[in-house]
Design a protein around this motif. Structure first.
Motif, PDB file in Angstrom:
ATOM      1  N   MET A 237       3.197 -11.110  -1.538  1.00 48.66           N
ATOM      2  CA  MET A 237       4.339 -10.247  -1.259  1.00 48.66           C
ATOM      3  C   MET A 237       5.644 -11.025  -1.452  1.00 48.66           C
ATOM      4  O   MET A 237       6.577 -10.543  -2.095  1.00 48.66           O
ATOM      5  N   LEU A 238       5.696 -12.221  -0.909  1.00 49.14           N
ATOM      6  CA  LEU A 238       6.885 -13.053  -1.030  1.00 49.14           C
ATOM      7  C   LEU A 238       7.185 -13.396  -2.493  1.00 49.14           C
ATOM      8  O   LEU A 238       8.346 -13.372  -2.919  1.00 49.14           O
ATOM      9  N   THR A 239       6.158 -13.671  -3.277  1.00 48.97           N
ATOM     10  CA  THR A 239       6.332 -13.978  -4.696  1.00 48.97           C
ATOM     11  C   THR A 239       6.953 -12.796  -5.441  1.00 48.97           C
ATOM     12  O   THR A 239       7.898 -12.969  -6.213  1.00 48.97           O
ATOM     13  N   PHE A 240       6.424 -11.584  -5.196  1.00 43.24           N
ATOM     14  CA  PHE A 240       6.972 -10.404  -5.861  1.00 43.24           C
ATOM     15  C   PHE A 240       8.400 -10.117  -5.401  1.00 43.24           C
ATOM     16  O   PHE A 240       9.238  -9.699  -6.208  1.00 43.24           O
ATOM     17  N   PHE A 241       8.682 -10.331  -4.115  1.00 45.51           N
ATOM     18  CA  PHE A 241      10.048 -10.133  -3.625  1.00 45.51           C
ATOM     19  C   PHE A 241      11.016 -11.097  -4.299  1.00 45.51           C
ATOM     20  O   PHE A 241      12.111 -10.712  -4.711  1.00 45.51           O
ATOM     21  N   ILE A 242      10.625 -12.353  -4.395  1.00 43.04           N
ATOM     22  CA  ILE A 242      11.494 -13.360  -5.012  1.00 43.04           C
ATOM     23  C   ILE A 242      11.715 -13.042  -6.488  1.00 43.04           C
ATOM     24  O   ILE A 242      12.847 -13.109  -6.985  1.00 43.04           O
ATOM     25  N   LEU A 243      10.647 -12.661  -7.208  1.00 43.69           N
ATOM     26  CA  LEU A 243      10.795 -12.295  -8.614  1.00 43.69           C
ATOM     27  C   LEU A 243      11.697 -11.069  -8.768  1.00 43.69           C
ATOM     28  O   LEU A 243      12.520 -11.002  -9.693  1.00 43.69           O
ATOM     29  N   GLY A 244      11.571 -10.108  -7.865  1.00 40.47           N
ATOM     30  CA  GLY A 244      12.418  -8.918  -7.902  1.00 40.47           C
ATOM     31  C   GLY A 244      13.876  -9.248  -7.659  1.00 40.47           C
ATOM     32  O   GLY A 244      14.770  -8.738  -8.353  1.00 40.47           O
ATOM     33  N   ILE A 245      14.125 -10.097  -6.690  1.00 42.87           N
ATOM     34  CA  ILE A 245      15.506 -10.488  -6.385  1.00 42.87           C
ATOM     35  C   ILE A 245      16.107 -11.275  -7.550  1.00 42.87           C
ATOM     36  O   ILE A 245      17.266 -11.059  -7.919  1.00 42.87           O
ATOM     37  N   ILE A 246      15.323 -12.158  -8.154  1.00 39.56           N
ATOM     38  CA  ILE A 246      15.806 -12.913  -9.313  1.00 39.56           C
ATOM     39  C   ILE A 246      16.157 -11.962 -10.452  1.00 39.56           C
ATOM     40  O   ILE A 246      17.196 -12.116 -11.115  1.00 39.56           O
ATOM     41  N   SER A 247      15.319 -10.947 -10.665  1.00 39.69           N
ATOM     42  CA  SER A 247      15.582  -9.971 -11.722  1.00 39.69           C
ATOM     43  C   SER A 247      16.873  -9.195 -11.464  1.00 39.69           C
ATOM     44  O   SER A 247      17.677  -8.989 -12.376  1.00 39.69           O
TER      45      SER A 247
ATOM     46  N   LEU B  93       5.847  -4.721  -1.564  1.00 37.13           N
ATOM     47  CA  LEU B  93       5.604  -3.921  -0.355  1.00 37.13           C
ATOM     48  C   LEU B  93       4.174  -3.419  -0.278  1.00 37.13           C
ATOM     49  O   LEU B  93       3.583  -3.366   0.795  1.00 37.13           O
ATOM     50  N   ILE B  94       3.625  -3.057  -1.419  1.00 33.94           N
ATOM     51  CA  ILE B  94       2.242  -2.582  -1.447  1.00 33.94           C
ATOM     52  C   ILE B  94       1.285  -3.706  -1.057  1.00 33.94           C
ATOM     53  O   ILE B  94       0.271  -3.466  -0.406  1.00 33.94           O
ATOM     54  N   LEU B  95       1.621  -4.925  -1.436  1.00 26.02           N
ATOM     55  CA  LEU B  95       0.757  -6.084  -1.171  1.00 26.02           C
ATOM     56  C   LEU B  95       1.173  -6.851   0.088  1.00 26.02           C
ATOM     57  O   LEU B  95       0.986  -8.065   0.153  1.00 26.02           O
ATOM     58  N   LYS B  96       1.691  -6.159   1.096  1.00 27.04           N
ATOM     59  CA  LYS B  96       2.223  -6.868   2.272  1.00 27.04           C
ATOM     60  C   LYS B  96       1.142  -7.534   3.132  1.00 27.04           C
ATOM     61  O   LYS B  96       1.453  -8.382   3.950  1.00 27.04           O
ATOM     62  N   LYS B  97      -0.116  -7.208   2.910  1.00 25.62           N
ATOM     63  CA  LYS B  97      -1.189  -7.861   3.675  1.00 25.62           C
ATOM     64  C   LYS B  97      -1.411  -9.296   3.202  1.00 25.62           C
ATOM     65  O   LYS B  97      -1.894 -10.128   3.953  1.00 25.62           O
ATOM     66  N   ILE B  98      -1.087  -9.571   1.940  1.00 28.93           N
ATOM     67  CA  ILE B  98      -1.195 -10.928   1.397  1.00 28.93           C
ATOM     68  C   ILE B  98       0.233 -11.471   1.332  1.00 28.93           C
ATOM     69  O   ILE B  98       0.973 -11.215   0.378  1.00 28.93           O
TER      70      ILE B  98
END
Length: 127
Positions: A43-53, A34-39
C-alpha cells in the motif's frame, strides 16, 4: 474512396495531455494502494508512486506554462483563431492545421523532424 487525412497535434497540447495522464495515473496508483491496505508495504509503495506521479505532473504543468509564455502567438490562417507556435513547425491548437514561420519550410510536407537539433545539424552540414 477518400485518402485518410493525417491529424496533427499541437506540441503544447501533447505535453499538457501527458501531464493530465500523469495525474490520473497517480490517482489510480493511490486507489490501488487503498485496495491493498492489508499489505502495508505494498500500500505504501503504491501511495508513494502515486504521489510521485502527481508531483511530476505538477512540474510538467509548470514547465509547459512557463514555456507557453515564451512561444510565438499567431493567428491561424485556416480557422482565424489565435494559437501558439512552439518550434519551427507546429499545428494549430484548434483546427490542427500544420503551421510554420520558416520560409525554407513553406510548401514542404509537414514533419516534426524539422524541430529536432539533429535535422538542423544535418542541414547545416549539407550546406
Amino acid at each position: 474512396m477518400a485518402e485518410p487525412q493525417l491529424v496533427y497535434s499541437s506540441k503544447i497540447n501533447k505535453i499538457r495531455s501527458f501531464a493530465l495522464i500523469l495525474v490520473f495515473a497517480g490517482i489510480g496508483l493511490m486507489y490501488i494502494g487503498l485496495i491493498l491496505k492489508k499489505i502495508e508495504w505494498l500500500m505504501l509503495t503504491f501511495f508513494i508512486l502515486g504521489i510521485i506521479s502527481v508531483v511530476l505532473s505538477t512540474v510538467v504543468y509548470f514547465w509547459i506554462g512557463m514555456l507557453s509564455t515564451k512561444t510565438i502567438a499567431i493567428i491561424c490562417p485556416t480557422c482565424e483563431k489565435p494559437t501558439k507556435m512552439l518550434g519551427r513547425v507546429d499545428a494549430c491548437m484548434h483546427c490542427k492545421q500544420p503551421l510554420t514561420l520558416d520560409k525554407e519550410l513553406e510548401g514542404k510536407e509537414f514533419d516534426e523532424k524539422y524541430n529536432s537539433r539533429k535535422y538542423k545539424r544535418e542541414l547545416k552540414n549539407k550546406q
